[in-house]
Motif scaffolding. Structure first.
Motif, PDB file in Angstrom:
ATOM      1  N   LEU A   9      38.787  62.572  44.055  1.00 31.02           N
ATOM      2  CA  LEU A   9      38.585  61.962  42.740  1.00 31.02           C
ATOM      3  C   LEU A   9      38.899  62.958  41.634  1.00 31.02           C
ATOM      4  N   SER A  10      39.089  62.432  40.412  1.00 28.52           N
ATOM      5  CA  SER A  10      39.530  63.285  39.304  1.00 28.52           C
ATOM      6  C   SER A  10      38.752  63.015  38.021  1.00 28.52           C
ATOM      7  N   GLY A  11      37.524  62.528  38.171  1.00 30.93           N
ATOM      8  CA  GLY A  11      36.712  62.153  37.027  1.00 30.93           C
ATOM      9  C   GLY A  11      36.306  60.702  37.144  1.00 30.93           C
ATOM     10  N   CYS A  12      35.953  60.087  36.021  1.00 34.30           N
ATOM     11  CA  CYS A  12      35.446  58.715  36.063  1.00 34.30           C
ATOM     12  C   CYS A  12      35.959  57.937  34.849  1.00 34.30           C
ATOM     13  N   GLY A  13      37.036  57.207  35.038  1.00 35.30           N
ATOM     14  CA  GLY A  13      37.606  56.406  33.956  1.00 35.30           C
ATOM     15  C   GLY A  13      39.099  56.580  33.853  1.00 35.30           C
ATOM     16  N   VAL A  14      39.817  55.498  33.648  1.00 36.78           N
ATOM     17  CA  VAL A  14      41.274  55.490  33.746  1.00 36.78           C
ATOM     18  C   VAL A  14      41.965  56.472  32.797  1.00 36.78           C
ATOM     19  N   PHE A  15      41.433  56.671  31.596  1.00 39.11           N
ATOM     20  CA  PHE A  15      42.172  57.444  30.597  1.00 39.11           C
ATOM     21  C   PHE A  15      41.971  58.950  30.700  1.00 39.11           C
ATOM     22  N   ASP A  16      40.920  59.392  31.388  1.00 42.09           N
ATOM     23  CA  ASP A  16      40.687  60.840  31.510  1.00 42.09           C
ATOM     24  C   ASP A  16      40.205  61.266  32.891  1.00 42.09           C
ATOM     25  N   GLY A  17      40.127  60.316  33.824  1.00 41.55           N
ATOM     26  CA  GLY A  17      39.619  60.632  35.161  1.00 41.55           C
ATOM     27  C   GLY A  17      40.229  59.719  36.206  1.00 41.55           C
ATOM     28  N   ALA A  18      39.478  59.462  37.265  1.00 49.07           N
ATOM     29  CA  ALA A  18      39.935  58.544  38.309  1.00 49.07           C
ATOM     30  C   ALA A  18      39.839  57.100  37.823  1.00 49.07           C
ATOM     31  N   GLU A  19      40.832  56.287  38.176  1.00 50.08           N
ATOM     32  CA  GLU A  19      40.804  54.861  37.847  1.00 50.08           C
ATOM     33  C   GLU A  19      39.727  54.217  38.720  1.00 50.08           C
ATOM     34  N   ILE A  20      38.729  53.619  38.091  1.00 48.05           N
ATOM     35  CA  ILE A  20      37.540  53.187  38.829  1.00 48.05           C
ATOM     36  C   ILE A  20      37.854  52.061  39.805  1.00 48.05           C
ATOM     37  N   HIS A  21      38.649  51.075  39.396  1.00 45.41           N
ATOM     38  CA  HIS A  21      38.996  49.988  40.322  1.00 45.41           C
ATOM     39  C   HIS A  21      39.701  50.542  41.561  1.00 45.41           C
ATOM     40  N   GLU A  22      40.673  51.408  41.339  1.00 40.10           N
ATOM     41  CA  GLU A  22      41.435  51.966  42.461  1.00 40.10           C
ATOM     42  C   GLU A  22      40.538  52.788  43.382  1.00 40.10           C
ATOM     43  N   ALA A  23      39.642  53.564  42.801  1.00 45.14           N
ATOM     44  CA  ALA A  23      38.740  54.394  43.606  1.00 45.14           C
ATOM     45  C   ALA A  23      37.782  53.532  44.416  1.00 45.14           C
ATOM     46  N   VAL A  24      37.185  52.527  43.773  1.00 43.28           N
ATOM     47  CA  VAL A  24      36.210  51.676  44.459  1.00 43.28           C
ATOM     48  C   VAL A  24      36.882  50.826  45.537  1.00 43.28           C
ATOM     49  N   LEU A  25      38.073  50.301  45.253  1.00 45.72           N
ATOM     50  CA  LEU A  25      38.796  49.544  46.272  1.00 45.72           C
ATOM     51  C   LEU A  25      39.121  50.423  47.482  1.00 45.72           C
ATOM     52  N   THR A  26      39.527  51.658  47.227  1.00 48.51           N
ATOM     53  CA  THR A  26      39.786  52.595  48.325  1.00 48.51           C
ATOM     54  C   THR A  26      38.538  52.784  49.171  1.00 48.51           C
ATOM     55  N   LEU A  27      37.412  53.010  48.515  1.00 48.18           N
ATOM     56  CA  LEU A  27      36.145  53.200  49.237  1.00 48.18           C
ATOM     57  C   LEU A  27      35.748  51.938  49.995  1.00 48.18           C
ATOM     58  N   LEU A  28      35.953  50.781  49.390  1.00 42.31           N
ATOM     59  CA  LEU A  28      35.612  49.508  50.036  1.00 42.31           C
ATOM     60  C   LEU A  28      36.416  49.300  51.308  1.00 42.31           C
ATOM     61  N   PHE A  29      37.741  49.467  51.202  1.00 40.20           N
ATOM     62  CA  PHE A  29      38.595  49.202  52.364  1.00 40.20           C
ATOM     63  C   PHE A  29      38.359  50.226  53.469  1.00 40.20           C
ATOM     64  N   LEU A  30      38.059  51.468  53.110  1.00 38.21           N
ATOM     65  CA  LEU A  30      37.720  52.475  54.120  1.00 38.21           C
ATOM     66  C   LEU A  30      36.418  52.109  54.827  1.00 38.21           C
ATOM     67  N   ASP A  31      35.429  51.675  54.063  1.00 41.40           N
ATOM     68  CA  ASP A  31      34.142  51.316  54.648  1.00 41.40           C
ATOM     69  C   ASP A  31      34.269  50.099  55.556  1.00 41.40           C
ATOM     70  N   ILE A 200      43.084  43.427  39.071  1.00 40.48           N
ATOM     71  CA  ILE A 200      42.419  44.064  40.204  1.00 40.48           C
ATOM     72  C   ILE A 200      42.803  43.384  41.519  1.00 40.48           C
ATOM     73  N   LYS A 201      42.995  42.064  41.519  1.00 43.55           N
ATOM     74  CA  LYS A 201      43.385  41.377  42.756  1.00 43.55           C
ATOM     75  C   LYS A 201      44.781  41.785  43.209  1.00 43.55           C
ATOM     76  N   ASP A 202      45.622  42.112  42.229  1.00 43.52           N
ATOM     77  CA  ASP A 202      46.991  42.523  42.547  1.00 43.52           C
ATOM     78  C   ASP A 202      47.012  43.927  43.149  1.00 43.52           C
ATOM     79  N   VAL A 203      46.318  44.867  42.502  1.00 40.46           N
ATOM     80  CA  VAL A 203      46.329  46.246  43.007  1.00 40.46           C
ATOM     81  C   VAL A 203      45.606  46.349  44.341  1.00 40.46           C
ATOM     82  N   ALA A 204      44.649  45.442  44.579  1.00 37.27           N
ATOM     83  CA  ALA A 204      43.894  45.479  45.830  1.00 37.27           C
ATOM     84  C   ALA A 204      44.799  45.298  47.048  1.00 37.27           C
TER      85      ALA A 204
END
Length: 218
Positions: A9-31, A200-204
């Motif tokens: 991860l690289s922070g929290c938030g699309v403009f200065d950190g990790a993109e939250i949707h992308e990070a959470v989807l990654t965690l969801l699919f891994l789990d 979010i449905k598209d990037v998922a």
């Protein structure tokens, strides 16, 4: 035995950190796939802090590891403490933090440098042929670190970013949001996500395919 997948991860938030949707989807699919997740981030100040309501810079400092811990629900490690023996694969969600904090690609383009601990881990993973996934703009930082291996990646269809990736030694492939680019030789998987969107449905769709492919290569 569950595969151990690092999520950088690289922070929290699309403009200065990790993109939250992308990070959470990654965690969801891994789990969902039964993987064991090892979240990590560099212990450093963010390049800057952006007000996500106004998209304007704020006069404050935030730490990348501390902010990333919000997404990881506190279960996170300093990337400096992670080696290739600790994980079977690595996935990097996007967001501007991937190009502002993990590297300075957002500022310096093809002349960018990568955070030393991130560069070390990526180089070690590649040398041991362990799979690496990168989402959205994160492939630019990946190529910056591994350009000598001529990695094949995608960031969708943004020609300016694609040209910078090729200048750094990568090979860019145009790719739709619901698909992945697979570099079989280097065992690198990338997907455009919010470089294309729109939702979010598209990037998922692409992120789920990326996670599945990374796990299949472990």
């Amino acid at each position: 035995m569950a595969k151990k997948i690092g999520v950088l991860l690289s922070g929290c938030g699309v403009f200065d950190g990790a993109e939250i949707h992308e990070a959470v989807l990654t965690l969801l699919f891994l789990d969902r796939a039964g993987a064991s997740v090892v979240c990590m981030a560099p212990d450093m100040d963010q390049l800057h802090v952006i007000n996500h309501l106004t998209q304007k810079e704020m006069d404050e400092k935030r730490n990348v590891l501390v902010e990333s811990a919000r997404i990881a629900r506190g279960e996170i490690q300093d990337v400096a403490s992670i080696g290739t023996d600790d994980i079977d694969a690595l996935i990097i969600p996007g967001g501007f933090g991937a190009a502002k904090n993990l590297s300075d690609f957002a500022v310096n383009g093809p002349d960018a440098t990568v955070h030393p601990d991130v560069a070390r881990l990526l180089s070690e993973m590649a040398d041991r042929a362990k799979p690496i996934g990168a989402v959205c703009i994160a492939p630019a930082t990946l190529v910056c670190a591994l350009g000598k291996k001529s990695p094949q990646v995608t960031i969708g269809n943004d020609m300016g970013t694609a040209a910078a990736i090729e200048t750094m030694g990568g090979a860019h492939t145009v790719c739709s949001v619901d698909d992945i680019c697979v570099d079989e030789k280097n065992r690198i998987i990338t997907t455009p996500a919010y470089m294309l969107g729109p939702g979010i449905k598209d990037v998922a769709m692409g992120i789920e395919k990326l996670v599945d492919k990374v796990l299949s290569l472990c």
